[in-house]
Design a protein around this motif. Structure first.
Motif, short mmCIF file in Angstrom:
data_model
loop_
_atom_site.label_atom_id
_atom_site.label_comp_id
_atom_site.label_asym_id
_atom_site.label_seq_id
_atom_site.Cartn_x
_atom_site.Cartn_y
_atom_site.Cartn_z
N VAL A 67 2.05 -6.02 9.82
CA VAL A 67 1.90 -5.21 10.80
C VAL A 67 0.86 -4.17 10.56
O VAL A 67 0.07 -3.62 11.43
CB VAL A 67 3.26 -4.52 11.04
N SER A 68 0.96 -3.69 9.30
CA SER A 68 0.00 -2.46 8.99
C SER A 68 -0.45 -2.79 7.36
O SER A 68 0.41 -3.02 6.63
CB SER A 68 0.91 -1.14 8.92
N ARG A 69 -1.70 -2.93 7.19
CA ARG A 69 -2.23 -3.17 5.94
C ARG A 69 -3.33 -1.93 5.52
O ARG A 69 -3.84 -1.29 6.45
CB ARG A 69 -3.29 -4.38 6.26
N PRO A 70 -3.33 -1.70 4.24
CA PRO A 70 -4.27 -0.60 3.75
C PRO A 70 -5.74 -0.96 4.16
O PRO A 70 -5.84 -2.12 4.07
CB PRO A 70 -4.04 -0.88 2.16
N ALA A 71 -6.40 0.06 4.34
CA ALA A 71 -7.83 -0.15 4.62
C ALA A 71 -8.51 -1.17 3.39
O ALA A 71 -9.59 -1.73 3.99
CB ALA A 71 -8.44 1.31 4.57
N ALA A 72 -8.19 -0.79 2.40
CA ALA A 72 -8.79 -1.66 1.04
C ALA A 72 -8.59 -3.04 1.40
O ALA A 72 -9.13 -3.83 0.46
CB ALA A 72 -8.75 -1.11 -0.22
N GLY A 73 -7.59 -3.61 2.20
CA GLY A 73 -6.99 -5.10 2.36
C GLY A 73 -6.17 -5.14 1.13
O GLY A 73 -5.55 -4.12 0.51
N VAL A 74 -5.48 -6.46 1.05
CA VAL A 74 -4.44 -6.78 0.25
C VAL A 74 -4.84 -7.92 -0.71
O VAL A 74 -5.69 -8.90 -0.22
CB VAL A 74 -3.11 -6.98 1.01
N SER A 75 -4.11 -8.10 -1.79
CA SER A 75 -4.54 -9.25 -2.72
C SER A 75 -3.08 -9.51 -3.38
O SER A 75 -2.26 -8.86 -3.15
CB SER A 75 -5.51 -8.65 -3.80
N ASN A 81 1.93 -5.69 -7.91
CA ASN A 81 2.16 -4.39 -8.26
C ASN A 81 3.63 -3.75 -7.58
O ASN A 81 4.14 -3.17 -7.81
CB ASN A 81 1.01 -3.38 -8.11
N LEU A 82 3.10 -4.01 -6.12
CA LEU A 82 4.48 -3.24 -5.31
C LEU A 82 5.96 -3.79 -5.74
O LEU A 82 6.74 -3.29 -5.67
CB LEU A 82 4.13 -3.94 -3.91
N VAL A 83 5.83 -5.20 -5.87
CA VAL A 83 7.04 -5.82 -6.53
C VAL A 83 7.32 -5.41 -7.97
O VAL A 83 8.70 -4.96 -7.98
CB VAL A 83 6.85 -7.50 -6.57
N ARG A 84 6.54 -5.08 -8.86
CA ARG A 84 6.75 -4.69 -10.25
C ARG A 84 7.29 -3.43 -10.06
O ARG A 84 8.30 -2.89 -10.89
CB ARG A 84 5.66 -4.75 -11.06
N TRP A 85 6.74 -2.46 -9.43
CA TRP A 85 7.22 -1.14 -9.24
C TRP A 85 8.32 -0.95 -8.58
O TRP A 85 9.38 -0.20 -9.21
CB TRP A 85 6.41 -0.05 -8.20
#
Length: 241
Positions: A67-75, A81-85
Motif C-alpha cells: 500500500v505504501s512504500r518508501p521513496a528509496a524502494g524496498v529490498s 532489518n524490519l523483522v530483526r528490529w
C-alpha cells in the motif's frame, strides 16, 4: 529464490493476494528472512517461536508495503532489518515483563486492538474453519490471537486463545492446528513444508482438529465439551465491530 521483493509484492497485490503469487512471496520470506535468522534471536526466543514470529512480521510488513512504500524502494535486506528490529524488541519486552512480574510464568499482556492480515497458510486454515461453520471474523480473530507471540509454546498459545474467547477443547484443537505437539506436526508446519492443502486437510486427525476448532466436536480428546450447548467463540462483538 532471487526474485526482487518489490516484484513479488507487486504481483501478489495485483492478484489480490491469490494463492500462487502469495506462495511465491511466502517462499521468498522463508529463503531470505526466516532461514538466515540470527542464532542469538533463535536462542532468546526459541527456534520455532522466532521462525513463526518472523513469518508473521514479514507477511504483515509486505501487506503494508503493498500500500505504501518508501521513496528509496524496498529490498530483502530492508525487510530483514524490519523483522530483526521487531524480534529484538520482542526479546527486550519479554525480559522487561519477566523482571516486572518475576512470580508469574506468563506476564500480563495488553489487549491487541490492531489485527494484521494473516499469512497465506494461516488464511488457508481460517478458510477450513469457516467451512466447518466458524464465522470468518471469529476464525481470523482467534488465529491472530494465537500468533500474537512470542512465546509460541502450546500452553501459551492455548492461554491466548482462551483470552480471545475460545473454549477449552476449541483452544486445544486450534493449538494443535497451529503449533502441533510431540510427534505430531501442526497443519501450519505441514503447509509450510510444501504439503498440499488436499493432503493436509484430508488427514482424518487434522479434520478432527478443524471440527473441534470450529466448535463442532463434542468429545475432542475424549472429553465432553460445552461447545455443543453454547456457540464456541463466535465473537459476535468482533463481527459487530
Amino acid at each position: 529464490m532471487d526474485v526482487e521483493l518489490e516484484v513479488l509484492i507487486t504481483e501478489a497485490a495485483r492478484s489480490e493476494w491469490a494463492p500462487e503469487p502469495s506462495r511465491h512471496l511466502a517462499e521468498g520470506i522463508e529463503t531470505h528472512i526466516v532461514g538466515p535468522l540470527s542464532s542469538r534471536l533463535k536462542a532468546a526466543l526459541g527456534h520455532d517461536e522466532a521462525s513463526q514470529l518472523a513469518r508473521v512480521i514479514a507477511w504483515e510488513r509486505c501487506r503494508e508495503l503493498a500500500v505504501s512504500r518508501p521513496a528509496a524502494g524496498v529490498s530483502w535486506g530492508y525487510l530483514a532489518n524490519l523483522v530483526r528490529w521487531r524480534l529484538m524488541d520482542a526479546v527486550r519486552s519479554d525480559l522487561l515483563r519477566r523482571q516486572r512480574h518475576p512470580l508469574t510464568h506468563e506476564p500480563p499482556e495488553l489487549e491487541v486492538t490492531h489485527r494484521s492480515p494473516l499469512g497465506p497458510h494461516l488464511e488457508r486454515i481460517a478458510a477450513e474453519l469457516e467451512r466447518e461453520g466458524l464465522p470468518a471474523p471469529a476464525a481470523r480473530s482467534l488465529i491472530q490471537a494465537a500468533s500474537d507471540g512470542p512465546p509460541f509454546y502450546r500452553s501459551t498459545v492455548i492461554m491466548r486463545l482462551r483470552r480471545a474467547g475460545a473454549r477449552g477443547a476449541q483452544a486445544e484443537a486450534l493449538a494443535w492446528l497451529l503449533r502441533g505437539g510431540p510427534g505430531r506436526p501442526s497443519a501450519l508446519a505441514r503447509l509450510a513444508q510444501g504439503q498440499t492443502p488436499a493432503v493436509v486437510f484430508g488427514d482424518p486427525v487434522v479434520r478432527r482438529w478443524i471440527r473441534a476448532g470450529a466448535g463442532r466436536d463434542l468429545r475432542f480428546f475424549g472429553r465432553r465439551s460445552l461447545l455443543g450447548h453454547r456457540p464456541a467463540a463466535r465473537l459476535d462483538r468482533v463481527s459487530a465491530a
